[in-house]
Design an enzyme around this catalytic site. Sequence first.
Site, PDB file in Angstrom:
ATOM      1  N   HIS A   1       2.081   2.261  -3.383  1.00 14.27           N
ATOM      2  CA  HIS A   1       1.188   3.096  -4.190  1.00 14.27           C
ATOM      3  C   HIS A   1       1.392   4.577  -3.874  1.00 14.27           C
ATOM      4  CE1 HIS A   1      -1.058   0.078  -6.297  1.00 14.27           C
ATOM      5  NE2 HIS A   1      -1.494  -0.505  -5.202  1.00 14.27           N
TER       6      HIS A   1
ATOM      7  N   GLU B   1      -0.202  -2.187  -9.843  1.00 16.12           N
ATOM      8  CA  GLU B   1      -0.239  -3.195  -8.784  1.00 16.12           C
ATOM      9  C   GLU B   1       1.065  -3.992  -8.750  1.00 16.12           C
ATOM     10  OE1 GLU B   1      -2.275  -3.247  -6.513  1.00 16.12           O
ATOM     11  OE2 GLU B   1      -4.121  -2.345  -7.240  1.00 16.12           O
TER      12      GLU B   1
ATOM     13  N   GLU C   1       0.831  -1.211   0.000  1.00 14.38           N
ATOM     14  CA  GLU C   1       0.000   0.000   0.000  1.00 14.38           C
ATOM     15  C   GLU C   1       0.863   1.258   0.000  1.00 14.38           C
ATOM     16  OE1 GLU C   1      -3.120  -0.101  -0.576  1.00 14.38           O
ATOM     17  OE2 GLU C   1      -3.222  -2.280  -0.457  1.00 14.38           O
TER      18      GLU C   1
END
Length: 252
Positions: free
Chosen positions: A129, A184, A126
């Site tokens: 990102h 991703e 996470e």
Amino acid sequence: MKKVMLFLGMTICTQAVSHAQGLGQAVADAIGSVTVTNEQVAQYSKQAVQQMDAKNPVAGPNDPYTQRLNNIIGPYRTIDNIPINYKVYAVKDVNAFATADGSVRVFKGLMDLMSDEEVLAVIGHEIGHVVNQDSRDAMKSALRRSAVRNALGSGSGAIGRLSRSQLGAVADGFLGAKFSREQESQADDYSYDFLKRNGKNVIALATSFEKLAKLSGGSQGGKVAELMSSHPDSKARSERIYERARRDGLAR
């Protein structure tokens, strides 16, 4: 007469499609013209997360889940010069997200499913990102869509103050945020490198994917399937991590 009516119908339909296409392009152009600075992204991200925190049950400082998360993250309060603030949502969903301002929220359901090493691997993904600016770009897009009507109405071409309902819509988008498969994969690579750099178990990233793949067919499959809908296949992601680890001499 039927041929004339048919021709007229086709003409009207063609005009309607052309108008719709023109309108769609006009909206796209309008959204693209709305100015959103990085500072605004950080500001609105922080406000939206605060609103989400108010809507969800947040584990307190003495809660076992919070204490466990504190032990997991250890010294990683600043990563790549980004201050990170962590909280646990006492929600059964298997989920986690990070926002452009450095907020990381981990759901109770994910912590119940995964080991400490796997939770850290997911957090690494996470944060990837955020570091890769995926979260920033997604937030910019969401802000443009939420504020485009106000911007067009005012003719300012810039985002002003957002209403609570607009912030709420942006905040809800965090849970369903979808990145490209390339983004991703890049976030997976960031997590792998983060774990390796800090002497952590990179295989935990692979096993976290294996658990998600297994769970996707279980009682919570719908929630996990929705969460993973834009992600590369979990089994393929796991195999990719194993392959990297073997090349690095970290797995057999």
